[in-house]
Motif scaffolding. Sequence first.
Motif, PDB file in Angstrom:
ATOM      1  N   VAL A 128       0.857  -1.189   0.000  1.00  0.00           N
ATOM      2  CA  VAL A 128       0.000   0.000   0.000  1.00  0.00           C
ATOM      3  C   VAL A 128       0.892   1.237   0.000  1.00  0.00           C
ATOM      4  O   VAL A 128       1.952   1.248   0.630  1.00  0.00           O
ATOM      5  CB  VAL A 128      -0.946  -0.004   1.223  1.00  0.00           C
ATOM      6  N   ALA A 129       0.461   2.266  -0.732  1.00  0.00           N
ATOM      7  CA  ALA A 129       1.234   3.504  -0.797  1.00  0.00           C
ATOM      8  C   ALA A 129       0.326   4.689  -0.512  1.00  0.00           C
ATOM      9  O   ALA A 129      -0.868   4.679  -0.856  1.00  0.00           O
ATOM     10  CB  ALA A 129       1.877   3.670  -2.177  1.00  0.00           C
ATOM     11  N   ILE A 130       0.888   5.704   0.137  1.00  0.00           N
ATOM     12  CA  ILE A 130       0.199   6.976   0.310  1.00  0.00           C
ATOM     13  C   ILE A 130       0.697   7.890  -0.805  1.00  0.00           C
ATOM     14  O   ILE A 130       1.900   8.134  -0.920  1.00  0.00           O
ATOM     15  CB  ILE A 130       0.491   7.602   1.686  1.00  0.00           C
ATOM     16  N   ARG A 131      -0.219   8.355  -1.624  1.00  0.00           N
ATOM     17  CA  ARG A 131       0.149   9.220  -2.742  1.00  0.00           C
ATOM     18  C   ARG A 131      -0.644  10.514  -2.687  1.00  0.00           C
ATOM     19  O   ARG A 131      -1.825  10.519  -2.345  1.00  0.00           O
ATOM     20  CB  ARG A 131      -0.083   8.505  -4.082  1.00  0.00           C
ATOM     21  N   ILE A 132       0.040  11.600  -3.049  1.00  0.00           N
ATOM     22  CA  ILE A 132      -0.549  12.928  -2.972  1.00  0.00           C
ATOM     23  C   ILE A 132      -0.533  13.548  -4.359  1.00  0.00           C
ATOM     24  O   ILE A 132       0.512  13.615  -5.007  1.00  0.00           O
ATOM     25  CB  ILE A 132       0.233  13.815  -1.980  1.00  0.00           C
ATOM     26  N   GLY A 133      -1.703  13.964  -4.823  1.00  0.00           N
ATOM     27  CA  GLY A 133      -1.776  14.568  -6.141  1.00  0.00           C
ATOM     28  C   GLY A 133      -2.883  13.956  -6.960  1.00  0.00           C
ATOM     29  O   GLY A 133      -3.641  13.097  -6.503  1.00  0.00           O
ATOM     30  N   ARG A 134      -2.974  14.363  -8.191  1.00  0.00           N
ATOM     31  CA  ARG A 134      -3.958  13.804  -9.118  1.00  0.00           C
ATOM     32  C   ARG A 134      -3.389  12.512  -9.663  1.00  0.00           C
ATOM     33  O   ARG A 134      -2.382  12.496 -10.344  1.00  0.00           O
ATOM     34  CB  ARG A 134      -4.241  14.810 -10.225  1.00  0.00           C
ATOM     35  N   LEU A 135      -4.073  11.432  -9.386  1.00  0.00           N
ATOM     36  CA  LEU A 135      -3.538  10.122  -9.733  1.00  0.00           C
ATOM     37  C   LEU A 135      -3.691   9.859 -11.227  1.00  0.00           C
ATOM     38  O   LEU A 135      -4.762  10.061 -11.796  1.00  0.00           O
ATOM     39  CB  LEU A 135      -4.277   9.028  -8.954  1.00  0.00           C
ATOM     40  N   PRO A 136      -2.625   9.377 -11.873  1.00  0.00           N
ATOM     41  CA  PRO A 136      -2.753   8.989 -13.275  1.00  0.00           C
ATOM     42  C   PRO A 136      -3.585   7.723 -13.392  1.00  0.00           C
ATOM     43  O   PRO A 136      -3.730   6.961 -12.434  1.00  0.00           O
ATOM     44  CB  PRO A 136      -1.292   8.730 -13.694  1.00  0.00           C
ATOM     45  N   ASP A 137      -4.174   7.504 -14.576  1.00  0.00           N
ATOM     46  CA  ASP A 137      -4.930   6.277 -14.799  1.00  0.00           C
ATOM     47  C   ASP A 137      -4.003   5.078 -14.666  1.00  0.00           C
ATOM     48  O   ASP A 137      -2.899   5.064 -15.200  1.00  0.00           O
ATOM     49  CB  ASP A 137      -5.556   6.276 -16.192  1.00  0.00           C
ATOM     50  N   SER A 138      -4.446   4.072 -13.950  1.00  0.00           N
ATOM     51  CA  SER A 138      -3.625   2.871 -13.771  1.00  0.00           C
ATOM     52  C   SER A 138      -4.513   1.748 -13.285  1.00  0.00           C
ATOM     53  O   SER A 138      -5.718   1.919 -13.087  1.00  0.00           O
ATOM     54  CB  SER A 138      -2.496   3.119 -12.763  1.00  0.00           C
ATOM     55  N   ASP A 139      -3.914   0.585 -13.092  1.00  0.00           N
ATOM     56  CA  ASP A 139      -4.650  -0.565 -12.574  1.00  0.00           C
ATOM     57  C   ASP A 139      -4.742  -0.528 -11.054  1.00  0.00           C
ATOM     58  O   ASP A 139      -5.340  -1.418 -10.449  1.00  0.00           O
ATOM     59  CB  ASP A 139      -3.964  -1.865 -13.011  1.00  0.00           C
ATOM     60  N   LEU A 140      -4.154   0.488 -10.424  1.00  0.00           N
ATOM     61  CA  LEU A 140      -4.181   0.571  -8.964  1.00  0.00           C
ATOM     62  C   LEU A 140      -5.562   0.987  -8.465  1.00  0.00           C
ATOM     63  O   LEU A 140      -6.320   1.658  -9.155  1.00  0.00           O
ATOM     64  CB  LEU A 140      -3.136   1.577  -8.474  1.00  0.00           C
ATOM     65  N   VAL A 141      -5.865   0.568  -7.255  1.00  0.00           N
ATOM     66  CA  VAL A 141      -7.112   0.971  -6.602  1.00  0.00           C
ATOM     67  C   VAL A 141      -6.781   2.079  -5.608  1.00  0.00           C
ATOM     68  O   VAL A 141      -5.802   1.974  -4.859  1.00  0.00           O
ATOM     69  CB  VAL A 141      -7.750  -0.219  -5.867  1.00  0.00           C
ATOM     70  N   ALA A 142      -7.558   3.148  -5.627  1.00  0.00           N
ATOM     71  CA  ALA A 142      -7.293   4.297  -4.750  1.00  0.00           C
ATOM     72  C   ALA A 142      -8.417   4.494  -3.749  1.00  0.00           C
ATOM     73  O   ALA A 142      -9.593   4.388  -4.091  1.00  0.00           O
ATOM     74  CB  ALA A 142      -7.113   5.562  -5.583  1.00  0.00           C
ATOM     75  N   ARG A 143      -8.048   4.791  -2.509  1.00  0.00           N
ATOM     76  CA  ARG A 143      -9.011   5.158  -1.458  1.00  0.00           C
ATOM     77  C   ARG A 143      -8.707   6.596  -1.054  1.00  0.00           C
ATOM     78  O   ARG A 143      -7.637   6.894  -0.514  1.00  0.00           O
ATOM     79  CB  ARG A 143      -8.859   4.209  -0.263  1.00  0.00           C
ATOM     80  N   TRP A 144      -9.646   7.505  -1.343  1.00  0.00           N
ATOM     81  CA  TRP A 144      -9.439   8.914  -1.001  1.00  0.00           C
ATOM     82  C   TRP A 144      -9.427   9.072   0.515  1.00  0.00           C
ATOM     83  O   TRP A 144     -10.258   8.517   1.232  1.00  0.00           O
ATOM     84  CB  TRP A 144     -10.545   9.760  -1.611  1.00  0.00           C
ATOM     85  N   LEU A 145      -8.459   9.852   1.007  1.00  0.00           N
ATOM     86  CA  LEU A 145      -8.324  10.048   2.445  1.00  0.00           C
ATOM     87  C   LEU A 145      -8.616  11.482   2.886  1.00  0.00           C
ATOM     88  O   LEU A 145      -9.324  11.701   3.865  1.00  0.00           O
ATOM     89  CB  LEU A 145      -6.911   9.666   2.893  1.00  0.00           C
ATOM     90  N   ALA A 146      -8.046  12.467   2.163  1.00  0.00           N
ATOM     91  CA  ALA A 146      -8.191  13.859   2.604  1.00  0.00           C
ATOM     92  C   ALA A 146      -7.742  14.798   1.497  1.00  0.00           C
ATOM     93  O   ALA A 146      -7.009  14.406   0.585  1.00  0.00           O
ATOM     94  CB  ALA A 146      -7.340  14.099   3.864  1.00  0.00           C
ATOM     95  N   PRO A 147      -8.163  16.080   1.562  1.00  0.00           N
ATOM     96  CA  PRO A 147      -7.657  17.073   0.611  1.00  0.00           C
ATOM     97  C   PRO A 147      -6.269  17.534   1.012  1.00  0.00           C
ATOM     98  O   PRO A 147      -5.864  17.408   2.175  1.00  0.00           O
ATOM     99  CB  PRO A 147      -8.677  18.210   0.731  1.00  0.00           C
TER     100      PRO A 147
END
Length: 289
Positions: A128-147
């Motif tokens: 699992v990774a914490i990523r900040i920014g507009r996510l590019p299209d990919s096969d990854l699943v994203a769970r929004w956490l905060a602004p």
Amino acid sequence: MDEGSLVAAGKKFGLSASMAGKYVSALEAELKVRLMHRSTRSLSLTEAGQAYYLRCRRILEEFGEANEEASDAGSTTRGLLRVAAPVTFGELHVGEVVARYLNDHPAVNVEVSLNDRFVNLQEAGIDVAIRIGRLPDSDLVARWLAPCQMVICASPAFLKREGTPGTPDELSRSPRLAFSEAVTVPQWKLVDKQQREHVIDGPLRLHANNMQTLVSAALAGVGIAYGPTFAFAQALKQRKLVPLLSDYKAAELSINAVYPSARYVPSKVRRFIDYWVEYFKEGPPWETR
């Protein structure tokens, strides 16, 4: 069809080819539709057979995942959890969440990798990774956490010496401090009250691949910095840095937990993400505490 023939499929389930054929014929009779084209040399699915096969395969996969999740729910969360996060965000916030998680899950070990570049989670073995920014299209699943709000700021000493820019054009002529590893927001952008976008461009006084370096340079009065509020929050609260151009809106990004697959997600990953949801339930802590 995964095995390629009725003979191979029969062997997999301990059936003779003739018995496997009888089961297929019985299913076709029950459904009143032909599922396979059969000859002495070839075997292929009809259109109805292909649709039926794909639907049944999904059902079986989901059934298997449901069994795994139920088994996970009744067992102790254990194993090695590999986590990735941006450097400055990780230094300021990941440790607190990881510590809570480890205290509650003594059978889990955590390996944290801090990097401002987007690494390939599958290749790096990251759970699992914490990523900040507009996510590019990919096969990854994203769970929004905060602004994550961006901010432009400078030290009072710098503003006293150089003057306070009141417009994007004036800011473009000021010495600027920029983050070189920005993945989704490489440019400085502001939006005015008429919703017009302004791109601040021009030469940079400092270009660094470490956000803390920019914070230190801004505190020392070298120039005007641009970055996420979590990086500058303490200095802003202590008034060691001052936000600029408050009549304009800077970019707002998002903080997400991403992981490789939407299918079966191990409990160690699901529960770790739950800790992040709890961490941000009142909003970004650097803005609410």
